[in-house]
Write a protein that holds these residues in place. Sequence first.
Motif, PDB file in Angstrom:
ATOM      1  N   CYS A 228      35.430   0.424 -46.321  1.00  0.00           N
ATOM      2  CA  CYS A 228      36.886   0.551 -46.620  1.00  0.00           C
ATOM      3  C   CYS A 228      37.823  -0.710 -46.032  1.00  0.00           C
ATOM      4  O   CYS A 228      38.605  -0.259 -45.289  1.00  0.00           O
ATOM      5  N   LYS A 229      37.550  -1.856 -46.408  1.00  0.00           N
ATOM      6  CA  LYS A 229      38.221  -2.958 -45.911  1.00  0.00           C
ATOM      7  C   LYS A 229      39.506  -3.072 -46.701  1.00  0.00           C
ATOM      8  O   LYS A 229      40.053  -4.065 -46.309  1.00  0.00           O
ATOM      9  N   GLN A 230      39.898  -2.315 -47.516  1.00  0.00           N
ATOM     10  CA  GLN A 230      41.207  -2.373 -48.278  1.00  0.00           C
ATOM     11  C   GLN A 230      42.256  -1.713 -47.552  1.00  0.00           C
ATOM     12  O   GLN A 230      43.535  -1.801 -48.156  1.00  0.00           O
ATOM     13  N   LEU A 231      41.877  -0.898 -46.443  1.00  0.00           N
ATOM     14  CA  LEU A 231      42.686   0.020 -46.025  1.00  0.00           C
ATOM     15  C   LEU A 231      44.201  -0.913 -45.441  1.00  0.00           C
ATOM     16  O   LEU A 231      43.982  -1.747 -44.749  1.00  0.00           O
ATOM     17  N   LYS A 232      45.154  -0.249 -45.808  1.00  0.00           N
ATOM     18  CA  LYS A 232      46.568  -0.883 -45.421  1.00  0.00           C
ATOM     19  C   LYS A 232      47.144   0.372 -44.190  1.00  0.00           C
ATOM     20  O   LYS A 232      48.157  -0.405 -43.551  1.00  0.00           O
ATOM     21  N   THR A 233      46.598   1.349 -44.217  1.00  0.00           N
ATOM     22  CA  THR A 233      47.424   2.259 -43.367  1.00  0.00           C
ATOM     23  C   THR A 233      46.402   3.024 -42.794  1.00  0.00           C
ATOM     24  O   THR A 233      45.326   3.839 -43.524  1.00  0.00           O
ATOM     25  N   ILE A 234      46.070   3.235 -41.207  1.00  0.00           N
ATOM     26  CA  ILE A 234      45.115   4.213 -41.117  1.00  0.00           C
ATOM     27  C   ILE A 234      45.757   5.049 -39.774  1.00  0.00           C
ATOM     28  O   ILE A 234      46.549   4.552 -38.791  1.00  0.00           O
ATOM     29  N   ARG A 235      45.482   6.279 -39.693  1.00  0.00           N
ATOM     30  CA  ARG A 235      46.225   7.152 -38.797  1.00  0.00           C
ATOM     31  C   ARG A 235      45.020   8.120 -38.466  1.00  0.00           C
ATOM     32  O   ARG A 235      44.497   8.916 -39.157  1.00  0.00           O
ATOM     33  N   LEU A 236      44.622   7.964 -37.055  1.00  0.00           N
ATOM     34  CA  LEU A 236      43.413   8.848 -36.614  1.00  0.00           C
ATOM     35  C   LEU A 236      43.711   9.542 -35.309  1.00  0.00           C
ATOM     36  O   LEU A 236      44.381   9.075 -34.492  1.00  0.00           O
ATOM     37  N   ALA A 237      43.187  10.770 -35.167  1.00  0.00           N
ATOM     38  CA  ALA A 237      43.247  11.664 -34.143  1.00  0.00           C
ATOM     39  C   ALA A 237      42.096  12.602 -33.986  1.00  0.00           C
ATOM     40  O   ALA A 237      41.410  12.656 -35.228  1.00  0.00           O
ATOM     41  N   GLY A 238      41.719  12.823 -32.841  1.00  0.00           N
ATOM     42  CA  GLY A 238      40.720  13.565 -32.715  1.00  0.00           C
ATOM     43  C   GLY A 238      39.221  13.305 -32.684  1.00  0.00           C
ATOM     44  O   GLY A 238      38.351  13.990 -32.492  1.00  0.00           O
ATOM     45  N   PHE A 239      39.165  11.786 -32.535  1.00  0.00           N
ATOM     46  CA  PHE A 239      37.711  10.998 -32.436  1.00  0.00           C
ATOM     47  C   PHE A 239      37.448  10.839 -30.735  1.00  0.00           C
ATOM     48  O   PHE A 239      37.830   9.800 -30.300  1.00  0.00           O
ATOM     49  N   SER A 240      37.195  12.044 -29.959  1.00  0.00           N
ATOM     50  CA  SER A 240      37.268  12.108 -28.761  1.00  0.00           C
ATOM     51  C   SER A 240      36.084  10.948 -28.146  1.00  0.00           C
ATOM     52  O   SER A 240      36.174  10.682 -27.028  1.00  0.00           O
ATOM     53  N   ASN A 241      35.075  10.839 -28.937  1.00  0.00           N
ATOM     54  CA  ASN A 241      33.949   9.898 -28.535  1.00  0.00           C
ATOM     55  C   ASN A 241      33.705   8.528 -29.190  1.00  0.00           C
ATOM     56  O   ASN A 241      32.850   7.906 -29.064  1.00  0.00           O
ATOM     57  N   VAL A 242      34.829   8.193 -29.716  1.00  0.00           N
ATOM     58  CA  VAL A 242      35.057   6.824 -30.183  1.00  0.00           C
ATOM     59  C   VAL A 242      35.846   5.889 -29.288  1.00  0.00           C
ATOM     60  O   VAL A 242      36.817   6.314 -28.588  1.00  0.00           O
ATOM     61  N   ARG A 243      35.047   4.770 -29.017  1.00  0.00           N
ATOM     62  CA  ARG A 243      35.606   3.799 -27.937  1.00  0.00           C
ATOM     63  C   ARG A 243      36.281   2.401 -28.601  1.00  0.00           C
ATOM     64  O   ARG A 243      36.615   2.571 -29.855  1.00  0.00           O
ATOM     65  N   ASN A 244      36.450   1.471 -27.775  1.00  0.00           N
ATOM     66  CA  ASN A 244      37.019   0.402 -28.031  1.00  0.00           C
ATOM     67  C   ASN A 244      36.311  -0.474 -29.173  1.00  0.00           C
ATOM     68  O   ASN A 244      36.930  -0.956 -30.010  1.00  0.00           O
ATOM     69  N   ALA A 245      34.836  -0.334 -29.181  1.00  0.00           N
ATOM     70  CA  ALA A 245      34.270  -1.155 -30.218  1.00  0.00           C
ATOM     71  C   ALA A 245      34.515  -0.508 -31.622  1.00  0.00           C
ATOM     72  O   ALA A 245      34.701  -1.198 -32.742  1.00  0.00           O
ATOM     73  N   GLY A 246      34.623   0.893 -31.806  1.00  0.00           N
ATOM     74  CA  GLY A 246      34.904   1.288 -33.106  1.00  0.00           C
ATOM     75  C   GLY A 246      36.384   0.954 -33.561  1.00  0.00           C
ATOM     76  O   GLY A 246      36.255   0.464 -34.737  1.00  0.00           O
ATOM     77  N   TYR A 247      37.406   1.405 -32.721  1.00  0.00           N
ATOM     78  CA  TYR A 247      38.661   0.770 -33.257  1.00  0.00           C
ATOM     79  C   TYR A 247      38.987  -0.767 -33.473  1.00  0.00           C
ATOM     80  O   TYR A 247      39.572  -1.120 -34.290  1.00  0.00           O
ATOM     81  N   ALA A 248      38.259  -1.582 -32.608  1.00  0.00           N
ATOM     82  CA  ALA A 248      38.328  -2.890 -32.706  1.00  0.00           C
ATOM     83  C   ALA A 248      37.783  -3.443 -33.995  1.00  0.00           C
ATOM     84  O   ALA A 248      38.043  -4.239 -34.931  1.00  0.00           O
ATOM     85  N   ALA A 249      36.711  -2.539 -34.474  1.00  0.00           N
ATOM     86  CA  ALA A 249      36.145  -3.035 -35.791  1.00  0.00           C
ATOM     87  C   ALA A 249      36.744  -2.733 -36.897  1.00  0.00           C
ATOM     88  O   ALA A 249      36.835  -3.450 -37.955  1.00  0.00           O
TER      89      ALA A 249
END
Length: 522
Positions: A228-249
């Motif tokens: 999903c490289k065309q994303l312009k808006t991202i709103r995420l919650a509930g991902f308790s096991n996602v760390r910096n690497a995932g969000y940075a990606a």
Amino acid sequence: MEKKPRLVAGDGEASGSAVCGGLVERLPEALLVAVIGRLELEAACSAAASCRAIRAAAAAFFSAATSLDLSMFPPTNAILNRILAGNGAIRSLAVNCSLIDDAAVAAIAKGSLRELSLLKCSSFSPYLFVVIGKRCKNLRSFVLEMAASNDEDHFGICHKSVAHLFKGCGNLENLSLKFLPLLGPGSVDFESLVPIPSTIKVLSLQPKWSYTFRWVTDFGILMLAEGCKQLKTIRLAGFSNVRNAGYAALLQSCKDLKKFEVSTGCLSDLTCLDLGEAAPKITEVRLLNCGLLTSETAISLSSCTNLEVLDLSGCRSITDSGLVSISQLSNLTLLDLAEADVTDAGLSALGNGRCPISSLCLRGCKRISNNGIASLLCGSGTINKTILSLDIGDILRISGGAVTLIAKNCEQISSLCLRNCHLINDSSIETLGSMRHNSGRSSLRMLDLSYCSRLSRSFLGLFEPPFFRGLRWLGVGKSMLERHGCSPTVAELLERKPGFTVCCNACEMGCRNQCHPDIRRQ
């Protein structure tokens, strides 16, 4: 003179027909359709039951409507089927689904739809996704708000069902899934959402529980970022096991990203390093309850020169050094620092900065005092000229001196929150009202005084005319109603100020008062 027909008392149906036939049915249908179009939908449905002419006008209006918002009242299956019957032109539809089930799916899934919002869903089966994917080929925006019972099978979000939706709606650009409290934690299978269509530009996954997507790791977010490289808006919650690497990606992959919101306790400063370079078009950043973030993140965000909205509420390690950097953002209009570890010195930097802030939240910033408010509003910057909404609730050191400063320096302010400020008393409010009355300005529209315990039994008298002329909403705690001998009472004040709303339920600013019991009966 022509005699008017007499109506015989007791002839119920005949009487109603005579009145309707003599008055409403003589009006042009186009006029009735226009009148129906100006009513609230609930009122329009009620009016349609009054006579044949209005029923026909309502049917004509609903059959040709291109946009309908049924989110404010819950229709039944029968009512919804009647409203949507024969409508092949509707493009935008929002429905409160708390009283409907699969029997209404066929009526909802119109081929002409571009935007569909299904709110407070509790009785749909996976059949919903199958039908929408099959019929709504041109759907661009899909918002789903789910509230299910504790039985996970009752509301089956399964791989095949959601896959039908994604496969059929090949042009989907906006996907928003919100999970309400009745849905148990950990009951949503993220694998059913991957791969999300590459056409998605707005993605919102915000469950109630902080660990609903607890099985998702950085690898799952990496898959999302890749597809999903065309994303312009991202709103995420509930991902308790996602760390910096995932969000940075995500930030590195989505070069057109404009809005980024994350609520998690696992995010650290490493995620936001070089954010200005990774997402040069970003205008809104909301990092909520990120306990690991420090002022280094605020300093990094200073490179985002297009930033207009910055929400760091719940990030308790943000200090004054972060405010010094933030104060140079020349496009920033909204700043939320609730519970941050800032002091009066940080507010001084903000008061002398370049930010044209119109909305500022400092709720729960325990180290702020009246001196900080003075530095904020009496500095050489622009904030005292641009601020319209100010929240300084839950700060024990705020007293009447701060209220006087606000009244003197912020004549344009329209929203002020002082809840849980225990040093605020009657004289503070009297100063605020009298200054605005004497200056001839009445810009203040909303004032929150919930749980200001030093207010007297007669403090409501301070809001009687001619003071606070422009005020439309006043928030007070329930304890205010429980005091004996209050004069004037809330009911008396409401009678003297038409259009005035008093909320005694300690709601947040500007709640919908019609959701509460009539205050005059309490």
